[in-house]
Scaffold this motif. Structure first.
Motif, short mmCIF file in Angstrom:
data_model
loop_
_atom_site.label_atom_id
_atom_site.label_comp_id
_atom_site.label_asym_id
_atom_site.label_seq_id
_atom_site.Cartn_x
_atom_site.Cartn_y
_atom_site.Cartn_z
N ILE A 67 0.46 -1.53 -0.25
CA ILE A 67 -0.09 -0.12 0.04
C ILE A 67 0.60 1.10 -0.47
N SER A 68 1.93 0.86 0.37
CA SER A 68 2.84 2.51 0.61
C SER A 68 3.32 2.49 -0.76
N TYR A 69 3.76 1.94 -1.55
CA TYR A 69 3.94 2.26 -3.01
C TYR A 69 2.77 2.84 -3.72
N THR A 70 1.18 2.65 -3.62
CA THR A 70 0.21 2.64 -4.21
C THR A 70 0.08 4.55 -3.16
N LEU A 71 0.69 4.66 -2.21
CA LEU A 71 -0.10 5.89 -2.04
C LEU A 71 1.15 7.25 -2.10
N GLN A 72 2.27 5.87 -2.07
CA GLN A 72 3.18 7.11 -3.19
C GLN A 72 3.21 7.52 -4.11
N ALA A 73 2.60 6.63 -5.34
CA ALA A 73 2.19 6.94 -6.65
C ALA A 73 1.02 8.34 -7.07
N LEU A 74 0.46 8.27 -5.54
CA LEU A 74 -0.89 9.63 -5.63
C LEU A 74 -0.82 10.66 -5.11
N GLU A 75 0.92 10.49 -3.68
CA GLU A 75 0.67 11.48 -3.34
C GLU A 75 2.20 13.03 -4.01
N ARG A 76 2.70 11.60 -4.89
CA ARG A 76 3.40 12.81 -5.51
C ARG A 76 2.44 13.26 -7.10
N VAL A 77 1.16 13.10 -7.11
CA VAL A 77 0.51 14.07 -8.41
C VAL A 77 0.36 15.23 -7.01
N CYS A 78 1.02 16.56 -6.97
CA CYS A 78 0.89 17.83 -6.46
C CYS A 78 -0.66 17.50 -6.54
N TRP A 79 -1.55 17.84 -7.72
CA TRP A 79 -2.36 18.26 -7.86
C TRP A 79 -4.13 17.60 -7.00
N ILE A 80 -4.25 16.25 -6.64
CA ILE A 80 -4.23 15.33 -5.69
C ILE A 80 -3.96 16.39 -4.20
N LYS A 81 -5.36 17.08 -3.58
CA LYS A 81 -5.18 16.81 -2.70
C LYS A 81 -5.52 16.44 -1.63
N ASP A 82 -6.65 15.35 -1.75
CA ASP A 82 -6.59 14.72 -0.25
C ASP A 82 -6.58 13.49 -0.77
N ILE A 83 -5.94 12.23 -0.39
CA ILE A 83 -6.65 10.65 -0.12
C ILE A 83 -7.07 10.43 1.21
N VAL A 84 -8.39 9.67 0.79
CA VAL A 84 -8.85 8.62 1.90
C VAL A 84 -8.92 7.60 2.27
N VAL A 85 -7.72 6.97 2.77
CA VAL A 85 -7.94 5.34 2.11
C VAL A 85 -9.38 4.72 3.50
N SER A 86 -9.49 3.89 3.25
CA SER A 86 -10.55 2.61 3.89
C SER A 86 -9.87 1.76 4.66
N VAL A 87 -9.60 1.94 6.04
CA VAL A 87 -8.48 0.38 6.71
C VAL A 87 -10.34 0.18 7.03
N THR A 88 -9.32 -1.69 7.60
CA THR A 88 -10.96 -1.96 8.89
C THR A 88 -9.49 -1.53 10.39
N ARG A 89 -10.93 -1.78 10.98
CA ARG A 89 -10.24 -1.35 12.54
C ARG A 89 -9.36 -1.77 13.34
N GLU A 90 -8.57 -3.29 12.82
CA GLU A 90 -7.54 -3.53 13.71
C GLU A 90 -6.37 -3.78 12.42
N ASN A 91 -6.92 -2.87 11.53
CA ASN A 91 -5.51 -3.23 10.78
C ASN A 91 -5.08 -1.13 10.52
N MET A 92 -5.99 -0.17 11.85
CA MET A 92 -5.70 1.40 11.80
C MET A 92 -4.64 1.96 12.49
#
Ligand SMILES: Nc1ccn([C@@H]2O[C@H](COP(=O)(O)OP(=O)(O)OP(=O)(O)O)[C@@H](O)[C@H]2O)c(=O)n1
Ligand SMILES: O=C(CO)[C@H](O)[C@H](O)COP(=O)(O)O
Length: 440
Positions: A67-92
């Motif tokens: 998931i860190s690679y996916t987040l990296q791919a999105l956050e390096r795009v400067c025009w995407i202002k917010d990234i909301v990730v849905s995660v189970t409570r046990e993996n929060m």
């Protein structure tokens, strides 16, 4: 829901200027930056088909969670202002740990639902304007992307976001690999689809926020439970016909164990295509960095150039190191005696980057006069030797390039590791060509 983004990008500080970070064509990315775009990443699945106890989005690929690679791919795009990730409570907590460890930016966490559609819906709700205590702004366009598709590039994100602005919805598609057939109840062929007329629906997809949010609000429980296609929801509930955009083969979804090995190979291939050039040039010599960047881009996909003394470059370089860049060219213009290279080596050593993969540093310095050259040989003969030993121990390989910047004559080349000669020689020649055209 988390109170707000766990890490926000700070204001830019004086110091070195980094180019090549927001990579899409400048005009296109400028038009995207005037759009309010957010992303929702469903990451609440259990990865049953992978057959391992750890949900696949948290499986390690080259010692980093997928998931860190996916987040990296999105956050390096400067025009995407917010990234909301849905995660189970046990993996929060695990997810928070990943965000902290890899310094992910602009991320907010929400609790996942029991199905993918419910996880996406929770992410969308967090972006709605009526959320109490939320720091998130309702976007005009929302991108939905699976957490387990790490190789998404800025150009496809841009294509789906701009197509969604125009059509209301858009999604990446790929040609079908196999023909799709429909079996009858007795397990025999009922009919088969004409392969050329159908497409595989992939991610990313993008929507006008109001369209997809309205669609999810009207969804039946059956849709939320068994549906697999967000574009279909926009069509069914909002009568919006999605624009289909041809995507690259790397958009596939990591599903089975063998996909982790494929992901690892792709990451290794990308690592070899990443290079960071550190130049201690003055502001008026920035054109040299640009020239060098253009030339290297003919050979490599990801080139970053930082100009300015390394003492100011710490933060940018830390970020570049975090993005798993393993090849560096350090051009020592302002300082003598390989001062900048020494600083870079110290920084790389402290980062422990080389624990995972060998790091290559090409140190470029000027040798103007023969007497100086001889003097340097005597002086650096000892120093380079000790560096070589010291750096090899840490899997950091140093390649020295002494050249006359005025005439671009390569006077001395000393690769410390035979295996890298093939890799480095083209760079050496590229560098000498660029430096010969430069004015310093
Ligand atoms: N309740 C769920 C189920 C899935 N997903 C996410 O949706 C994406 C695509 O789903 P899929 O590949 O089907 O993931 P899993 O459901 O985890 O896999 P499997 O079907 O093999 O169990 C993944 O990022 C997954 O984490 C989610 O957020 N919430
Ligand atoms: O391919 C897709 C495009 O819509 C989705 O990623 C896919 O449908 C997810 O479904 P599942 O979780 O059942 O694999």
């Amino acid at each position: 829901m988390e109170p707000g983004p766990l890490g926000a990008a700070g204001p830019s500080e004086p110091g070195p200027r980094v180019r090549g970070v927001c990579g899409a064509a400048p005009a296109a990315s400028a038009s995207a930056s005037s759009l309010a775009v957010a992303a929702v990443l469903p990451a609440g699945g259990s990865g049953e088909r992978m057959g391992v106890p750890t949900p696949k989005q948290f499986c390690q690929v080259l010692e980093r969670p997928l998931i860190s690679y996916t987040l990296q791919a999105l956050e390096r795009v400067c025009w995407i202002k917010d990234i909301v990730v849905s995660v189970t409570r046990e993996n929060m907590e695990a997810m928070k740990g990943i965000i902290q460890k890899y310094q992910h930016k602009r991320i907010s966490l929400v609790e996942a639902g029991v199905t993918r559609h419910r996880s996406i819906f929770n992410g969308l709700k967090a972006l709605a304007e009526d959320q109490p205590d939320s720091k998130l702004l309702k976007p005009e366009v929302v991108i939905i992307h699976d957490a387990v598709r790490p190789f998404v590039e800025e150009d496809i994100l841009l294509k789906v976001a701009t197509a969604a602005k125009e059509h209301g919805a858009a999604g990446a598609v790929r040609p079908l690999v196999s023909t799709v057939i429909s079996p009858s109840a007795d397990g025999c062929l009922d009919h088969s689809l004409e392969r050329a007329r159908h497409r595989a629906s992939e991610m990313p997809q993008a929507f006008l926020y109001d369209v997809i949010y309205a669609a999810y609000q009207q969804c039946s429980d059956y849709d939320l439970e068994f549906g697999t296609e967000c574009l279909q929801l926009a069509l069914k509930y909002c009568h919006v016909k999605a624009k289909l955009v041809e995507g690259s083969p790397d958009l596939w979804k990591v599903t089975y164990k063998r996909d982790l090995y494929a992901a690892e190979s792709i990451i290794k291939e990308r690592i070899s295509q990443h290079i960071c050039v550190v130049m201690d040039t003055k502001e008026d010599e920035e054109h040299v960095g640009r020239h060098l960047e253009e030339m290297l881009k003919n050979e490599l996909n990801h080139v970053k150039v930082t100009s300015g003394p390394l003492c100011h470059a710490g933060r940018d370089l830390q970020q570049i190191i975090l993005e798993q860049c393993y090849s560096f060219v350090c051009v020592n213009v302002m300082t003598s005696e390989f001062e900048e290279t020494q600083k870079l080596l110290n920084m790389l050593k402290e980062s422990h980057l080389s624990v995972l993969y060998p790091v290559v540093v090409i140190s470029v310095s000027e040798s103007m006069q023969i007497f100086l050259f001889k003097h340097m040989l005597l002086f650096f003969g000892i120093q380079l030797f000790s560096w070589a030993r010291y750096v090899c121990k840490n899997e950091i390989f140093l390649h020295n390039l002494l050249c006359n910047f005025a005439h671009a004559a390569i006077m001395f080349e000393s690769p410390v590791q035979m295996g890298y000669i093939v890799l480095l020689t083209p760079f050496s020649w590229q560098l000498s060509r660029v430096l010969s055209g430069s004015s310093f």
